[in-house]
Scaffold this active site. Structure first.
Site, PDB file in Angstrom:
ATOM      1  N   LYS A 194       2.774 -26.121  11.160  1.00 52.53           N
ATOM      2  CA  LYS A 194       2.950 -26.809  12.443  1.00 52.53           C
ATOM      3  C   LYS A 194       1.879 -27.880  12.683  1.00 52.53           C
ATOM      4  O   LYS A 194       2.114 -28.836  13.428  1.00 52.53           O
ATOM      5  CB  LYS A 194       2.945 -25.787  13.580  1.00 52.53           C
ATOM      6  CG  LYS A 194       4.116 -24.806  13.516  1.00 52.53           C
ATOM      7  CD  LYS A 194       3.973 -23.668  14.509  1.00 52.53           C
ATOM      8  CE  LYS A 194       5.111 -22.666  14.367  1.00 52.53           C
ATOM      9  NZ  LYS A 194       4.960 -21.501  15.265  1.00 52.53           N
ATOM     10  N   TYR A 235      12.968 -26.320  10.947  1.00 50.97           N
ATOM     11  CA  TYR A 235      11.897 -25.406  11.349  1.00 50.97           C
ATOM     12  C   TYR A 235      11.737 -24.253  10.352  1.00 50.97           C
ATOM     13  O   TYR A 235      10.627 -23.967   9.886  1.00 50.97           O
ATOM     14  CB  TYR A 235      12.186 -24.868  12.755  1.00 50.97           C
ATOM     15  CG  TYR A 235      11.183 -23.853  13.222  1.00 50.97           C
ATOM     16  CD1 TYR A 235       9.916 -24.242  13.643  1.00 50.97           C
ATOM     17  CD2 TYR A 235      11.483 -22.495  13.244  1.00 50.97           C
ATOM     18  CE1 TYR A 235       8.982 -23.305  14.062  1.00 50.97           C
ATOM     19  CE2 TYR A 235      10.561 -21.553  13.665  1.00 50.97           C
ATOM     20  CZ  TYR A 235       9.312 -21.962  14.069  1.00 50.97           C
ATOM     21  OH  TYR A 235       8.391 -21.042  14.478  1.00 50.97           O
ATOM     22  N   TYR A 260      -2.403 -18.596  18.919  1.00 51.73           N
ATOM     23  CA  TYR A 260      -1.551 -17.984  19.944  1.00 51.73           C
ATOM     24  C   TYR A 260      -2.414 -17.389  21.062  1.00 51.73           C
ATOM     25  O   TYR A 260      -3.396 -18.007  21.488  1.00 51.73           O
ATOM     26  CB  TYR A 260      -0.614 -16.937  19.321  1.00 51.73           C
ATOM     27  CG  TYR A 260       0.105 -17.465  18.108  1.00 51.73           C
ATOM     28  CD1 TYR A 260       0.921 -18.597  18.206  1.00 51.73           C
ATOM     29  CD2 TYR A 260      -0.039 -16.868  16.865  1.00 51.73           C
ATOM     30  CE1 TYR A 260       1.592 -19.101  17.103  1.00 51.73           C
ATOM     31  CE2 TYR A 260       0.627 -17.362  15.757  1.00 51.73           C
ATOM     32  CZ  TYR A 260       1.433 -18.478  15.884  1.00 51.73           C
ATOM     33  OH  TYR A 260       2.080 -18.971  14.793  1.00 51.73           O
TER      34      TYR A 260
END
Length: 316
Positions: A74, A198, A250
């Site tokens: 990402k 993705y 995260y």
């Protein structure tokens, strides 16, 4: 004022010391068993690599063995999307830590389908949509692969087709996130196309050495260290690093910043790429994850390396 001479750390000795200290703990944590192919990975693997801005490479353990980089990809898709769309990208995705699980749909509903940041799953799906604009999934996947091969100067980097199939077969929550955003009119390309891109970029396989080389431009003011070619501006490199520091792990990002103090991005394949600005890029791999979905042993290894090198962005 008394000036202290900055000592150059013996990086190979540091890696060897950290590896020896953690080798008895190999296998700790829990592999990402919700992706069937990742559940088959031997949890005993443990590798580390450091590549400095002058091109020196230091390794320990399974540093040359490719693994599924998953969400570390990402960082590179964000870099590509910023190159195509510039600052208008932030109209579609935020820059704030989520404080929620990486695949949460609750926050997305509260915030009208705009993901908190580009590193949670919904944000990365949005970034994939931005790269997809006007192109077929095959073209976009090829572009991402070429970009990584260029950064790492290694044409052997490839997608693991078994992992990509496994992701597509079990990625119901990601499909839900994409369709949810489409319902808010936040995706422009067909959902299946976006998800295809993705799933495939998450299935890219790289070794610690390849990953550290690919991330080195972020440690070198946006330039490839050996060729001097500009990948992104110095300002953009700094901003990508800032996002990795605040959002790269995260809802464990604050804990990682507290213990390690380096911009970094984790993946549920057990890898972590980290950046010591002006000094080096680092990559570690140990498949066992902690409760936040970050490599348990990899996080400990990076903390030990940061302590021994004094490379924390908050000071030695």
């Amino acid at each position: 004022m008394i000036e202290t001479e900055q000592r150059t750390p013996d990086l190979q000795a540091i890696l060897d010391e950290v590896y020896a200290a953690l080798e008895p703990r190999r296998g700790e944590g829990k592999v990402a068993d919700y992706i069937p192919q990742l559940a088959r990975i031997n949890p005993q693997h443990f590798g580390m690599a450091i590549v400095t801005v002058d091109g020196a490479v230091y390794t320990a353990g399974d540093a040359e063995l490719p693994f599924s980089i998953q969400s570390i990809s990402k960082v590179f898709t964000l870099t590509l999307a910023l190159g195509k769309h510039g600052e208008t990208l932030w109209n579609r995705v935020g820059r704030e830590p989520s404080g929620s699980a990486f695949n949460s749909i609750v926050q997305l509903e509260h915030e009208g389908g705009k993901p908190r940041n580009p590193f949670i799953n919904a944000g990365a799906i949005t970034v994939s949509d931005l790269i997809c604009a006007g192109h077929s999934p095959r073209e976009v996947i090829g572009e991402i692969l070429r970009f990584l091969r260029y950064l790492a100067d290694d044409d052997d980097i490839s997608i693991d087709p078994a992992v990509a199939r496994s992701e597509a077969a079990t990625g119901f929550r990601n499909a839900a996130l994409a369709n949810f955003m489409r319902a808010f009119d936040k995706l422009s390309s067909p959902v299946d196309n976006v998800l295809g891109v993705y799933f495939h970029h998450c299935a890219i396989a790289m070794s610690c050495v390849q990953l550290a080389k690919a991330g080195l431009f972020l440690a070198n003011g946006g330039k490839q260290a050996l060729t001097g070619r500009t990948v992104v501006s110095r300002e953009r490199a700094r901003r990508i690093n800032a996002l990795m520091l605040t959002c790269g792990h995260y809802d464990g990002s604050g804990d990682f910043a507290y213990h390690v103090g380096l911009p970094g991005k984790s993946g549920v394949g057990g890898g972590i790429m980290a950046v010591a600005p002006g000094r080096a890029a680092l990559a570690v791999w140990s498949p066992g994850l902690n409760q936040n979905g970050n490599s348990l042993l990899g996080s400990v290894a990076l903390e030990m390396i940061a302590q021994r090198t004094g490379w924390s962005v908050f000071g030695p």
